[in-house]
Design an enzyme around this catalytic site. Structure first.
Site, PDB file in Angstrom:
ATOM      1  N   ASN A   1       0.838  -1.204   0.000  1.00 50.80           N
ATOM      2  CA  ASN A   1       0.000   0.000   0.000  1.00 50.80           C
ATOM      3  C   ASN A   1       0.872   1.254   0.000  1.00 50.80           C
ATOM      4  OD1 ASN A   1       0.626  -0.765   2.712  1.00 50.80           O
ATOM      5  ND2 ASN A   1      -1.065   0.426   3.519  1.00 50.80           N
TER       6      ASN A   1
ATOM      7  N   GLU B   1       0.243   5.229   0.663  1.00 52.32           N
ATOM      8  CA  GLU B   1      -0.710   6.263   1.092  1.00 52.32           C
ATOM      9  C   GLU B   1      -0.289   7.630   0.567  1.00 52.32           C
ATOM     10  OE1 GLU B   1      -1.189   5.651   5.344  1.00 52.32           O
ATOM     11  OE2 GLU B   1      -2.358   3.823   4.956  1.00 52.32           O
TER      12      GLU B   1
ATOM     13  N   CYS C   1      -4.075   0.493  -2.491  1.00 53.61           N
ATOM     14  CA  CYS C   1      -3.961  -0.747  -1.718  1.00 53.61           C
ATOM     15  C   CYS C   1      -2.861  -1.655  -2.268  1.00 53.61           C
ATOM     16  CB  CYS C   1      -5.273  -1.523  -1.777  1.00 53.61           C
ATOM     17  SG  CYS C   1      -6.570  -0.876  -0.709  1.00 53.61           S
TER      18      CYS C   1
ATOM     19  N   GLU D   1      -3.043  -4.891  -2.865  1.00 55.24           N
ATOM     20  CA  GLU D   1      -3.554  -5.817  -3.881  1.00 55.24           C
ATOM     21  C   GLU D   1      -3.608  -5.132  -5.241  1.00 55.24           C
ATOM     22  OE1 GLU D   1      -4.792  -5.040  -0.964  1.00 55.24           O
ATOM     23  OE2 GLU D   1      -5.978  -6.642  -0.082  1.00 55.24           O
TER      24      GLU D   1
ATOM     25  N   CYS E   1      -9.961  -5.533   1.158  1.00 55.91           N
ATOM     26  CA  CYS E   1     -11.117  -4.632   1.255  1.00 55.91           C
ATOM     27  C   CYS E   1     -12.096  -4.962   0.122  1.00 55.91           C
ATOM     28  CB  CYS E   1     -10.671  -3.171   1.188  1.00 55.91           C
ATOM     29  SG  CYS E   1     -10.188  -2.611  -0.455  1.00 55.91           S
TER      30      CYS E   1
ATOM     31  N   CYS F   1     -10.920  -4.169  -3.405  1.00 59.25           N
ATOM     32  CA  CYS F   1      -9.870  -5.082  -3.890  1.00 59.25           C
ATOM     33  C   CYS F   1     -10.424  -6.465  -4.196  1.00 59.25           C
ATOM     34  CB  CYS F   1      -8.707  -5.143  -2.909  1.00 59.25           C
ATOM     35  SG  CYS F   1      -7.649  -3.682  -3.069  1.00 59.25           S
TER      36      CYS F   1
END
Ligand code: THU
Length: 139
Positions: A42, A44, A53, A55, A86, A89
């Site tokens: 990930n 940010e 993310c 994935e 999530c 994803c």
């Protein structure tokens, strides 16, 4: 590649995650049907919704390398609890996976590792074959 090695790869790339805002690092490792592995973490952003993310990053690496079939994906979060993908994803994985694609989710404790399938995480999923006229998507 055995499941244990795929999870180990996700755990290793987790350390490269850029997560100064949540403090929650995630690593993802995809095993394709061709037997290759693609990694992501990930990343940010100070503008919070612009973060991405793990994935998502692994899927981008796979597609950039010319592959589109996920056989298994491992996700390792930096908290003790299991880090499941999530919702967004799960849908991103769905694009390149079948219902029986393996999803291995874990945290920092081995005991929290869960091995499941995409179908269990995203039942009755919407996928490319639902779009009329696009069932032969190639390339
Ligand atoms: N995160 C992922 O990278 N993958 C998931 O499946 C769950 C959440 C990231 C997004 C954000 O950077 C941080 O974890 C906290 O939500």
């Amino acid at each position: 590649m055995p499941i244990e090695s795929l999870f180990a790869a996700a755990r290793a790339v987790r350390d490269r995650a850029y997560a100064p805002y949540s403090g929650f690092q995630v690593g993802a490792a995809i095993l394709t049907r061709n037997g290759h592995t693609y990694l992501g973490c990930n990343v940010e952003n100070a503008a919070y919704p612009s973060g991405t993310c793990a994935e998502q990053a692994a899927i981008s690496a796979m597609v950039a390398a010319g592959e589109k079939e996920i056989a298994a994906i491992a996700i390792a979060g930096s908290a003790p609890e299991t880090c499941f993908p999530c919702g967004a994803c799960r849908q991103r994985i769905r694009e390149f996976a079948d219902g029986d694609t393996k999803v291995i989710a874990g945290g920092t404790l081995g005991a929290e590792r869960v091995e499941t399938t995409l179908d269990a995480l995203l039942p009755h999923a919407f996928g490319p074959e639902q779009l009329p006229g696009l069932s032969g998507l190639e390339g």
